[in-house]
Design a protein around this motif. Structure first.
Motif, short mmCIF file in Angstrom:
data_model
loop_
_atom_site.label_atom_id
_atom_site.label_comp_id
_atom_site.label_asym_id
_atom_site.label_seq_id
_atom_site.Cartn_x
_atom_site.Cartn_y
_atom_site.Cartn_z
N UNK A 295 36.33 42.68 65.58
CA UNK A 295 37.51 42.65 64.73
C UNK A 295 37.33 43.39 63.41
N UNK A 296 36.11 43.42 62.89
CA UNK A 296 35.87 44.15 61.63
C UNK A 296 35.52 45.61 61.92
N UNK A 438 55.12 37.73 59.34
CA UNK A 438 53.90 38.45 59.69
C UNK A 438 52.75 38.04 58.77
N UNK A 439 53.05 37.89 57.49
CA UNK A 439 52.03 37.44 56.53
C UNK A 439 51.55 36.04 56.90
N UNK A 447 41.92 37.71 63.99
CA UNK A 447 42.50 38.22 65.22
C UNK A 447 44.02 38.33 65.10
N UNK A 448 44.63 37.31 64.51
CA UNK A 448 46.09 37.35 64.31
C UNK A 448 46.46 38.46 63.33
N UNK A 449 45.66 38.64 62.29
CA UNK A 449 45.93 39.69 61.31
C UNK A 449 45.83 41.08 61.95
N UNK A 450 44.87 41.26 62.85
CA UNK A 450 44.71 42.55 63.53
C UNK A 450 45.92 42.84 64.40
N UNK A 464 47.11 45.22 54.91
CA UNK A 464 46.99 43.87 55.46
C UNK A 464 45.68 43.70 56.22
N UNK A 465 45.35 44.70 57.07
CA UNK A 465 44.14 44.60 57.88
C UNK A 465 42.89 44.68 57.01
#
Length: 545
Positions: A295-296, A438-439, A447-450, A464-465
């Motif tokens: 994810x990173x 979305x925020x 994972x949700x942010x991605x 955001x990411x």
């Protein structure tokens, strides 16, 4: 005087190789399913709760039945139970591979968990029957411990390779050839052992142990995944209460599943505690290592799994050095050194940021794994030889149950620390041009942010990411430092509790003295020395590798 125990030959070492097959597959099973899950979801279309049960039912039943299956093997025969479990595991694997509904897959996963619970304690207990020479036995246990870790590491790799070319059911069919081989050669290579004096299996104790472990692990896992909720806390409390009733019953019945008197032996009790904490560290490290790479750094799962294998040479070197040191260093100090090596690994991992080279995280994760393996190789021998031969299955199962509980705690405790920091940082940030819903979704997990960032156009999605990745590594820093503190305390405790366990030369004299007394010779005071033999013999065997 030295031990005159018969040394194992080629047949016994081949038998050990056969024993490793079910061990590898049981530890690989969960990693394989992680890769198969997207394909399963597309094919079977499970609901969200059904998908969770597909993932969790295997581990829940495996952990909940270990104690019962360990005691059952001591009563009906360890080889018999192993072969029954292997047959059930193979049948359930075929059924899972061709499951045509979510309900059928959940049921077959449950059967896999039950069968897996018969395999793990049986393999460890049979090592005691195969290897009578202490040095050889300790080498075998070191290999057994490494196989468990290797299975968890190879699971994602095997899953990724299979699913690149075949249907998702192939991930389960991987189990079948190994189980067929075990069933074919096991009766000829593996010795049988059972306690002729053991009473009937106490079904009430079996039910209490199952409910206790299931309730506690369920509550911990759900709390880690969903947050603190009354229902999950109630599950943990119920599990602890039932656990108390289980312990109380073991003190009063004639044929308990667990001999609680073993816990009065410091070598045994301290080893169980070290196993729990080591599992916390290993699971926490794996959790952060996997998420960081995928994810990173944005790696594909199979690529991340392949990179994870690069730490294995370093782990091998660390185990070799510890084996050499074990000939002169007392086990308590060596276990302390292993845990402190894991502390160093967590400190290294805490330095990771979004732009940090991958090598930093891999070195940190490798140090954690190496330190844990050094410690648990020693404690596995202590657990196994602290118990009478007729109770070895139950003793090994207790140790494995502690490891399963530690794994759940690792995700819950260290994962919760990271999640709390992540959520705080995300809520404190501002995201212009990103919809409020979305925020809100991105505030839950990286994972949700991605996933959310991919649906937001322009620089707002990138911001955001980037913010989410910074928040994740900030949470990872706090969690790994927390793990370092926990392991430091465990290292100090292990040193104190095991400080009297001697080096091999002293242990050999005490072991021979105890044997003379057992054979009707001179009266020898053995209370301290006899308990100490267990751990000291561990060091010599690790060194003999």
């Amino acid at each position: 005087m030295t031990s005159t125990a018969a040394k194992a030959g080629r047949k016994e070492w081949i038998a050990l190789t056969v024993l490793l097959l079910p061990l590898l597959l049981v530890s690989m099973d969960m990693g394989v399913l992680y890769f198969a899950l997207p394909f399963i979801s597309e094919d079977l279309e499970p609901t969200a709760p059904q998908q969770l049960w597909m993932m969790d039912i295997y581990g829940f039943l495996l952990a909940g039945l270990l104690i019962t299956m360990g005691a059952l093997g001591d009563r009906i025969g360890r080889r018999r139970l192993l072969l029954i479990g292997a047959a059930a595991f193979g049948v359930a694997s075929v059924a899972a591979a061709f499951a045509n509904s979510p309900e059928m897959l959940i049921a077959t996963r449950a059967l896999l968990g039950v069968a897996g619970a018969t395999l793990m304690p049986s393999t460890l207990a049979l090592i005691r029957n195969l290897f009578h020479d202490p040095a050889q036995r300790r080498t075998a246990i070191a290999i057994w411990t490494a196989a468990l870790t290797a299975g968890a590491t190879l699971g994602p790799v095997a899953g990724g390779l299979l699913l690149d070319h075949f249907r998702w059911g192939s991930a389960f069919l991987l189990n079948v050839p190994a189980m067929v081989l075990l069933l074919a050669v096991g009766p000829f290579l593996l010795p049988e052992f059972k306690d002729a004096a053991a009473g009937r299996l106490d079904l009430v104790s079996a039910a209490l142990s199952l409910v206790s472990v299931l309730a506690v692990i369920y509550g911990i896992k759900e709390t880690a995944a969903e947050g603190v909720e009354p229902a999950y806390l109630a599950s943990i409390v119920v599990g602890l209460v039932v656990g108390y009733l289980f312990v109380r019953r073991q003190r009063t019945i004639a044929d308990p599943l667990i001999d609680l008197a073993l816990f009065r032996n410091r070598a045994y009790g301290a080893s169980i505690a070290v196993n729990v904490i080591a599992a916390v560290a290993l699971m926490g490290s794996a959790l952060f290592n996997t998420q960081y790479m995928q994810l990173v750094l944005g790696m594909r799962p199979l690529t991340a799994a392949m990179w994870s294998l690069t730490v294995m040479p370093g782990i091998t070197v660390a185990l070799t050095v510890s084996g050499i040191l074990a000939k002169k260093v007392r086990p308590g100090f060596l276990i302390c050194g292993g845990l402190l090596l894991s502390v160093a690994g967590f400190v290294v991992m805490s330095r990771a940021r979004p732009g940090t080279p991958l090598a930093v995280v891999l070195v940190g994760a490798g140090l954690v794994a190496a330190g844990v393996l050094i410690a648990t190789t020693l404690t596995a021998e202590m657990v196994l030889t602290s118990a009478p031969p007729e109770r070895a299955g139950a003793a090994g199962a207790t140790s494995e149950t502690g490891s399963e509980l530690g794994g759940a705690l690792g995700i819950a405790v260290l994962g919760s620390i990271a999640d709390a920091v992540y959520g705080r940082d995300m809520r404190a940030a501002t995201f212009d041009g990103v919809p409020a819903d979305a925020v809100h979704a991105a505030n839950d997990t990286l994972a949700a942010a991605s996933a959310t960032a991919g649906r937001v156009s322009g620089g707002a999605g990138e911001h955001l990411l980037d913010t989410a990745r910074d928040a994740f590594t900030h949470g990872m820093q706090y969690a790994t430092l927390g793990g370092a503190v926990l392991l430091t305390l465990a290292a100090l405790g292990a040193t104190y509790l095991l400080r009297g366990v001697p080096v091999p030369e002293e242990a050999g004299r005490a072991e021979q003295a105890e044997r003379v007394e057992r054979d009707g010779g001179a009266t020898i005071v053995k209370t301290t020395e006899g308990a100490a033999v267990v751990g000291a013999n561990v060091a010599e065997a690790v060194g003999s590798r």
